[in-house]
Design an enzyme around this catalytic site. Structure first.
Site, PDB file in Angstrom:
ATOM      1  N   GLU A 109     119.631  23.305  28.967  1.00 59.45           N
ATOM      2  CA  GLU A 109     120.941  23.728  28.569  1.00 59.45           C
ATOM      3  C   GLU A 109     121.783  24.270  27.669  1.00 59.45           C
ATOM      4  OE1 GLU A 109     121.557  20.754  30.411  1.00 59.45           O
ATOM      5  OE2 GLU A 109     119.890  19.325  29.884  1.00 59.45           O
ATOM      6  N   GLY A 119     127.561  12.838  30.041  1.00 53.00           N
ATOM      7  CA  GLY A 119     128.381  13.480  30.852  1.00 53.00           C
ATOM      8  C   GLY A 119     128.208  13.239  33.083  1.00 53.00           C
ATOM      9  N   GLU A 128     126.065  20.549  36.152  1.00 60.06           N
ATOM     10  CA  GLU A 128     125.396  20.397  36.863  1.00 60.06           C
ATOM     11  C   GLU A 128     124.309  21.069  37.959  1.00 60.06           C
ATOM     12  OE1 GLU A 128     123.603  18.343  35.456  1.00 60.06           O
ATOM     13  OE2 GLU A 128     125.460  17.979  33.830  1.00 60.06           O
TER      14      GLU A 128
END
Ligand SMILES: *[C@@H]1O[C@H](CO)[C@@H](O)[C@H](O)[C@H]1NC(C)=O
Ligand SMILES: *[C@@H]1O[C@H](CO)[C@@H](O)[C@H](O)[C@H]1NC(C)=O
Ligand SMILES: *[C@@H]1O[C@H](CO)[C@@H](O)[C@H](O)[C@H]1NC(C)=O
Ligand SMILES: *[C@@H]1O[C@H](CO)[C@@H](O)[C@H](O)[C@H]1NC(C)=O
Ligand SMILES: [Zn+2]
Length: 899
Positions: free
Chosen positions: A400, A341, A378
């Site tokens: 993550e 992504g 991000e």
């Protein structure tokens, strides 16, 4: 009581008479369900989420170059890397890049071997070694490339001296392939002209495909990057540009762009990009924020939304972490070909176009939500992950999971009216429950030695790492309190900046914050979290309301499948421990609160039955908070799947949907009913099910007709999602008012292709049902619009909708298109095949197709990559019989790689 589970013993029963028909349908449905289920019993193949690769039984040798981990003898300090990607093919038709690199490393322990990662690079010059200290460098005896372990091994005549520094210089050439990994190329057309972009995706182990390097996250160094490129293009990297000159090299006139040296960082966070993209920018204080994309997309304003939220989110994280943004600039770039992504490269974040570009007219609110959450994700990594980095990939879940949790906090700052923080329950908590309840699940944490090979590393990028990681960290933050959590987080970041950690380092800092605060959890952070991190699965908790006794068991969807490692293994011992801190976990909503959930005969009051006591939940007027309404449905269906309660009871939780207008309970119900559709849309249950769901959704459809007349947007963000659900389900169950509406819109569009009359939010649903109801004409029109579309999210909607066709030949033709990257981009091939397989007509076609083209597909997406296991899981979702399982095991490659 806040967000907790709402229990009210004194609520009376609200008696409203329920149409007897609904009950009859439910009973009929569950009877057929149990018949079907017993037919299939024993043989049931559960959809799997967890992917594992068996550990090889024989270790080939003890030589350092046969090991997957670097020895600790050398430590890199700085690199000077110069790369020259060619955006035109050479005489043989190959796209290449040339490079030179020098790395200065310190010898930590004497050795006569230099092992450095290098993959698919051809050395064009004998590498040279220079000593930077007083003693001369040893002579190079031989150089061996180990393709399997991806090393260049340099054998020396004498030993390097501990404490001394050396410089290794290499020149090399590599292919700028269209393989989406390392230094690769992306292509697109603009005004009929083919354009090529050189770009990178290093994580996890592909920096070694761009230049020889010590390619492990703890081997941090400073990188001096220089790029050669055509003067008409722009070069980007992690640092700001410090020098730009035109020079002639090998008779070619090029621009040489030099970037400021990076901070001390890991190789997997590097990025180099050459393109002729456009950009927009904004300066906040002294920080430069830029959004790059295709010229056409920038000119159309598609970068504006991303630019408008980035500053807000960056400022939020500066406060949250109490550490200033560590770099002087923040670039974000949308690439036409991108496998994941997005990627959090430090200072130069790369995205798939749909994850960054937004068009006010054409994109939906779902597209918008994806953009703002992924940007927040991000940006969160720029500190957590980039400034402080996990030591090895086994702790990826911390990296993550953390970003997947705080992305909601960042996005909430940018879109405060959306209530976006609630959605973590559907998007992550429910999603991962479904996978973590399988015997094939695995604990969050793995041992360092279990994650060695590149394919094992790519396997840890799974739903457990992301969504369970996010769920348990959210829970932790909730029970420590946000203040204590952020305090611990802040000292952790400060202490480990530019360094590497293991996950227990975070626990230690959180513990310090706890100790210096008034909040006193009954046990240490580590003790509480070990239970969630070291064990797989989650508990089903039973509360005996007579005695107050609370017990728990490992919740398994299929109670017959005890995991190999034993039920509830804990540090190797079988322990059925009492949960130490039950009150803390309310936010995770992970506890399957009670074993029995049922409706009274009116269908409107929920009775939670535990032992002999009845706790009553009045459903109306809305006394159960919306998250919990969603949760009850999800719990009921899961408890039913696990055989703990009757399917009838689970189906009964959907009775109140006829009067429900909130998104979360509906979405939860539809997700769960999807499983019924998957299992039964090829059986006689399908008819009654359609009727039943159709009846329920009619009310919702009418509600939105009254509220919006399908012309306007409902006010709330999630109401907009629910409007889409209403339309999608009403049409798919054949409600005439819906199908007529959709058909009219689509026909209008076909008559005048330049004006699309369909509201952006509704497009996915409308396209799909129009194409499902239509034939070749509708499909071809959609294809034409797909090829013409200049907004990636619009392309995605059409691409998914074309899989809704019901004529087998159309679907077969579409499947063939996925082999041709001029028609369907490689990044989209697997998701297209999966979309086709999720259509009941397309499923067997997709399965045959994948088997017939196994060689090619395995070569493209195999090797344990995430996208390949997604593909297999996606196509086999409907499988439920022994016969079907056998087909999977007959695949040419060993199917146990995937199951
Ligand atoms: C790397 O490049 C910098 C700046 O161009 C230069 O000062 C330095 O000496 C170079 N280092 C090596 C090891 O080549
Ligand atoms: C590297 O060498 C191999 C083997 O000679 C060759 O097949 C390949 O094309 C070379 N790669 C490049 C980019 O030149
Ligand atoms: C390099 O050359 C290009 C094309 O001739 C020109 O547009 C550009 O300004 C030059 N750049 C520098 C730094 O001289
Ligand atoms: C990194 O952390 C380790 C372990 O905590 C410590 O020994 C080392 O000195 C740190 N390195 C730097 C550069 O701060
Ligand atoms: Zn991430």
């Amino acid at each position: 009581m806040g967000k907790g589970f709402f229990i009210n013993k004194t609520v009376g029963i609200v008696g409203i008479v329920l149409a007897a028909g609904a009950i009859a349908t439910i009973i009929a449905l569950s009877v057929v369900y149990s018949q079907e289920k017993s037919k299939n019993n024993e043989n049931e193949v559960k959809p799997t989420g967890a992917v594992t690769t068996p550990v090889p039984t024989t270790e080939p040798s003890n030589e350092p170059w046969d090991q997957w981990r670097l020895p600790q003898t050398l430590s890199p300090q700085t690199y000077n890397v110069t790369l020259w990607p060619r955006l035109q093919p050479d005489a043989t038709g190959l796209y290449i890049f040339r490079g030179l690199s020098s790395v200065v490393f310190r010898c930590v322990e004497k050795t006569n071997l230099i092992l450095i990662h290098s993959n698919k690079l051809n050395m064009t010059l004998q590498p040279t070694l220079t000593a930077l200290g007083s003693k001369p460098a040893p002579i190079i005896e031989s150089i061996v490339m180990h393709t399997k372990t991806q090393y260049m091994a340099i054998h020396l005549k004498d030993e390097l001296t501990a404490g001394e520094s050396y410089e290794l210089y290499t020149e090399f050439v590599g292919e700028l392939a269209d393989d989406l990994g390392g230094f690769y190329r992306s292509e697109y057309y603009e005004n009929g002209v083919k354009k090529v972009v050189a770009t990178t995706q290093m994580q996890a182990t592909d920096a070694r495909k761009a230049f020889p390097c010590f390619d492990e996250p703890a081997m941090k160094a400073v990188f001096h990057i220089t790029l050669y490129h055509d003067p008409a293009t722009v070069a980007l990297s992690n640092g700001v540009v410090i020098d730009k000159v035109n020079i002639t090299v090998d008779d070619t006139f090029v621009t040489r762009t030099t970037f400021a040296p990076t901070e001390v960082m890991s190789t997997y966070l590097l990025a180099f990009i050459v393109s002729d993209f456009g950009f927009i920018e904004q300066n906040i204080d002294k920080l430069q924020i830029r959004i790059f994309a295709r010229q056409e997309a920038i000119n159309a304003g598609q970068g504006e939304y991303a630019l408008s939220v980035t500053g807000t989110i960056l400022k939020f994280f500066e406060d949250y972490y109490n550490v200033p943004y560590p770099l002087p600039k923040s670039d974000q770039i949308a690439l036409p070909d991108f496998n994941a992504g997005a990627m959090e490269n430090w200072g130069l974040i790369t995205y798939r176009e749909t994850a960054l570009l937004y068009d006010e007219e054409i994109s939906s609110n779902g597209n918008k939500e994806r953009i703002v959450t992924i940007i927040a994700h991000e940006l969160a990594h720029q500190w957590f992950g980039n400034l402080v980095t996990i030591r090895w990939w086994n702790d990826l879940w911390l990296n993550e999971g953390f970003a997947s949790y705080v992305e909601y906090l960042g996005a909430d700052k940018a879109e405060p009216t959306w209530n976006i923080k609630d959605l973590i329950v559907l998007n992550d908590v429910h999603r991962v429950f479904a996978i973590d309840a399988l015997a094939s699940s695995h604990p969050l944490s793995s041992k360092e030695e279990e994650i060695q090979r590149p394919e094992q590393i790519s396997e840890v990028f799974d739903t457990i790492s992301y969504s369970k990681g996010a769920s348990v960290l959210r829970m932790l933050s909730d029970f420590l309190t946000e203040t204590v959590f952020t305090q611990g987080l802040q000292t952790y970041l400060d202490h480990f900046k530019f360094n590497n950690t293991v996950y227990t380092d975070l626990w230690e800092h959180l513990q310090r914050a706890v100790d210096s605060s008034t909040s006193t959890p009954p046990r240490s952070v580590q003790d509480i979290m070990d239970r969630w991190v070291l064990q797989m699965g989650f508990p089903v908790v039973t509360i005996n309301t007579e005695t107050g006794q609370i017990t728990q068991e490992h919740f398994l969807l299929d109670p017959e499948t005890k995991p190999d490692s034993g039920l509830y293994q804990f540090h190797g011992q079988r322990k059925k421990q009492h949960n130490p801190y039950i009150g803390c976990c309310r936010k995770l909503v992970s506890f399957k609160m009670t074993v029995t959930i049922m409706f009274d005969t009116t269908g409107l009051t929920m009775i939670m039955k535990t032992g002999n006591a009845y706790l009553m939940f009045s459903r109306l007027p809305d006394s159960i908070p919306v998250i919990n309404r969603a949760q009850i449905i999800d719990d009921a269906f899961n408890l039913a799947k696990a055989g703990i309660i009757e399917t009838t009871l689970a189906l009964r939780t959907t009775l109140f949907l006829a009067s429900e207008t909130e998104y979360m309970p509906w979405e939860s119900a539809l997700d769960n009913l999807d499983y019924f559709y998957l299992m039964f849309d090829r059986t006689e249950v399908y008819g009654p099910m359609q009727t039943y769901v159709g009846n329920k959704v009619e009310g919702l459809f009418d509600y939105f007709t009254r509220l919006t007349n399908w012309e306007n947007l409902p006010p709330g963000h999630t109401d907009q999602y629910n409007q889409v659900n209403a339309l999608r389900v009403a049409c798919s169950t054949g409600l005439e008012a819906c199908t007529t509406l959709v058909k009219t819109w689509f026909e209008q569009w076909m008559e005048n292709p330049n004006v699309n009359p369909i509201k952006a939010n509704l497009r996915s649903a409308v396209y799909c049902s129009a194409i499902a109801a239509g034939g070749e004409k509708e499909w071809n029109f959609a294809w034409e619009m797909f090829e013409k579309a200049t907004v990636a999210s619009e392309k995605d909607k059409l691409r998914a909708a074309m899989a809704c066709a019901t004529e087998p030949w159309l679907l077969n033709r579409y499947l063939k298109y996925t082999l041709d990257s001029n028609k369907i981009r490689k990044q989209d091939a697997t998701s297209t095949i999966i979309s086709i397989a999720s259509n009941v007509v397309g499923q067997p076609l997709a399965w045959d197709f994948v088997r017939a083209n196994w060689e090619y597909i395995f070569k493209q997406y195999g090797g344990g990559s995430f996208s390949f296991s997604n593909l297999i899981n996606g196509i086999t979702k409907r499988f439920s019989t022994e016969f079907e399982l056998q087909q999977v095991c007959d695949l040419p490659q060993n199917c146990f790689i995937f199951f």
